[in-house]
Design an enzyme around this catalytic site. Structure first.
Site, mmCIF file in Angstrom:
data_model
loop_
_atom_site.group_PDB
_atom_site.id
_atom_site.type_symbol
_atom_site.label_atom_id
_atom_site.label_comp_id
_atom_site.label_asym_id
_atom_site.label_seq_id
_atom_site.Cartn_x
_atom_site.Cartn_y
_atom_site.Cartn_z
ATOM 1 N N THR A 314 7.730 7.492 5.424
ATOM 2 C CA THR A 314 7.006 5.705 5.640
ATOM 3 C C THR A 314 6.427 5.468 3.258
ATOM 4 O O THR A 314 5.946 6.220 3.348
ATOM 5 C CB THR A 314 5.928 5.669 5.807
ATOM 6 O OG1 THR A 314 4.524 6.543 5.746
ATOM 7 C CG2 THR A 314 5.878 5.821 7.288
ATOM 8 N N CYS A 315 5.284 4.205 3.339
ATOM 9 C CA CYS A 315 5.240 3.945 1.826
ATOM 10 C C CYS A 315 3.932 5.157 1.942
ATOM 11 O O CYS A 315 3.289 4.488 0.666
ATOM 12 C CB CYS A 315 5.491 3.328 1.924
ATOM 13 S SG CYS A 315 4.224 2.023 2.143
ATOM 14 N N ASP A 316 3.344 5.391 2.810
ATOM 15 C CA ASP A 316 1.631 5.436 2.438
ATOM 16 C C ASP A 316 1.931 7.360 1.823
ATOM 17 O O ASP A 316 2.546 8.100 2.735
ATOM 18 C CB ASP A 316 0.636 5.680 4.390
ATOM 19 C CG ASP A 316 -0.265 5.795 3.928
ATOM 20 O OD1 ASP A 316 -0.863 6.692 3.655
ATOM 21 O OD2 ASP A 316 -0.853 4.891 4.855
#
Length: 379
Positions: A314-316
């Protein structure tokens, strides 16, 4: 990676049922006379539940939905413990109507709900046990002290409920066998106080907390059994004893097979991005501040090694599993990374954050899979 179709399939969690059976037998032998109630929140896969049921395990639930899954495989609700201290009223009613009769509480509000939705039910008071930090801290939300517990159980009797037992939980992945001593002393104090009111308990629930092997050593289960057995013998009078293990039964049976979707060097550190991360399977990485260290190996198995930060898809930025993990230096996109001891809490915590899928879970028998005893790790 030259061809998109050369990538392996999505992440898969393989569960070795033979290993679960061995873990159940080992824990049962270490705790003679203690009834094992599997905490199904840990991994409620139907094949796992069916196996443990066939072996003679009983179960612990937190919701009516969990009870439904047990009834579907033939479990008698009368042998199930409802151990969530705060339950939705409709869940209490459904569980009680199905045959569950023992319920945990730690407040008068919960007694009032039981009196309405489960009249005549047996009450198990939850004691606080937060004096020692566990490997996966989970205490602090529930539990009262022994003097409050006396008042609560007397109030239960006034409401037509049965003051039945006491419970506690020392925290998940507890590596100190002596952590059970102080809570059991509190149980003994509670029993003595209640005896003066002509009220005698019938059960003590030792909770869970028994550890699984990750990247470090754990004490022998016999040490836990010796400590607990001695403390039980010191109680004012004999009571039935139960426990609620989770990860101790299923964690080491799981191996998560992930695919590297990309690598990068940032600030002099190498990163390996996997197709599974904290938000879609490995939330315990965040819960422990990345201190829970899974055994790790990879499909290349190269002699030349390097250290990587393992992170999810994910982009987190929080979606990182472990830092400074030793893997093949030539690791690249399309290679596979294997994370051992992932049979506990992996799929149940998973979400589809950012649209990424949770791992597929598959149970096997008669196939030895690499888990914590076999996979390499260098921290």
């Amino acid at each position: 990676m030259d061809r998109l179709d050369a990538f392996p399939p999505p992440a898969e969690l393989v569960i070795d049922l033979d290993r679960i059976a061995a873990a159940y037998r080992e824990l049962s032998a270490a705790l003679p006379g203690v009834a094992v109630h599997y905490a199904m929140k840990c991994n409620p896969h139907p094949e796992i539940l069916a196996l443990l049921h066939a072996l003679g395990s009983r179960f612990e639930i937190a919701s009516a939905g969990e009870l439904d899954a047990l009834v579907a495989i033939g479990v008698d609700p009368a042998h199930v413990l409802s151990s969530n201290p705060v339950k939705p009223l409709p869940h209490i009613a459904r569980q009680h109507a199905a045959g569950v009769w023992r319920f945990a509480v730690d407040s008068e509000d919960e007694l009032d709900k039981l009196a309405v939705a489960a009249p005549g039910a047996a009450v198990v008071v939850r004691l606080a046990a937060h004096q020692i930090r566990s490997g996966v801290p989970s205490e602090g939300k529930f539990g009262i002290d022994a003097d409050q517990a006396v008042t609560l159980l007397l109030a239960a009797r006034e409401r037509g409920l049965i003051p039945y037992g006491a419970a506690f939980h020392v925290g998940s992945q507890m590596l100190l066998p002596h952590a059970w001593r102080a809570p059991l002393r509190a149980v003994g104090y509670l029993m003595s106080k209640l005896a003066a009111e002509d009220l005698f308990l019938q059960m003590v629930n030792l909770g869970g907390g028994f550890p699984a092997k990750y990247a470090g050593k754990i004490p022998p289960l016999a040490d836990y059994g010796a400590t607990i057995g001695a403390a039980l013998r010191d109680l004012p009078y004999p009571v039935a004893a139960v426990c609620e293990p989770g990860r101790a039964l299923v964690a080491e049976a799981g191996r998560l097979q992930a695919t590297v979707i990309g690598t990068a060097v940032r600030g002099g550190r190498r990163w390996a991005h996997l197709d599974v991360g904290a938000f879609n399977g490995l939330m315990e990485s965040l819960e422990t501040g990345n201190q829970l260290r899974f055994p790790v190996s990879d499909s290349r198995g190269s002699a030349t090694r390097d250290r990587f930060h393992l992170t999810g898809p994910t982009c987190d930025s929080q979606d990182t599993i472990m830092f400074d993990v030793e893997l093949s230096a030539d690791l690249r996109a399309g290679d596979q990374v294997y994370l051992g001891s992932t049979g506990a809490y992996t799929t149940v915590y998973a979400s589809r954050f950012n649209g990424f899928d949770a791992p597929v879970q598959r149970c096997v028998t008669g196939v030895a899979i690499e888990t914590s005893d076999d996979a390499a790790y260098c921290g």
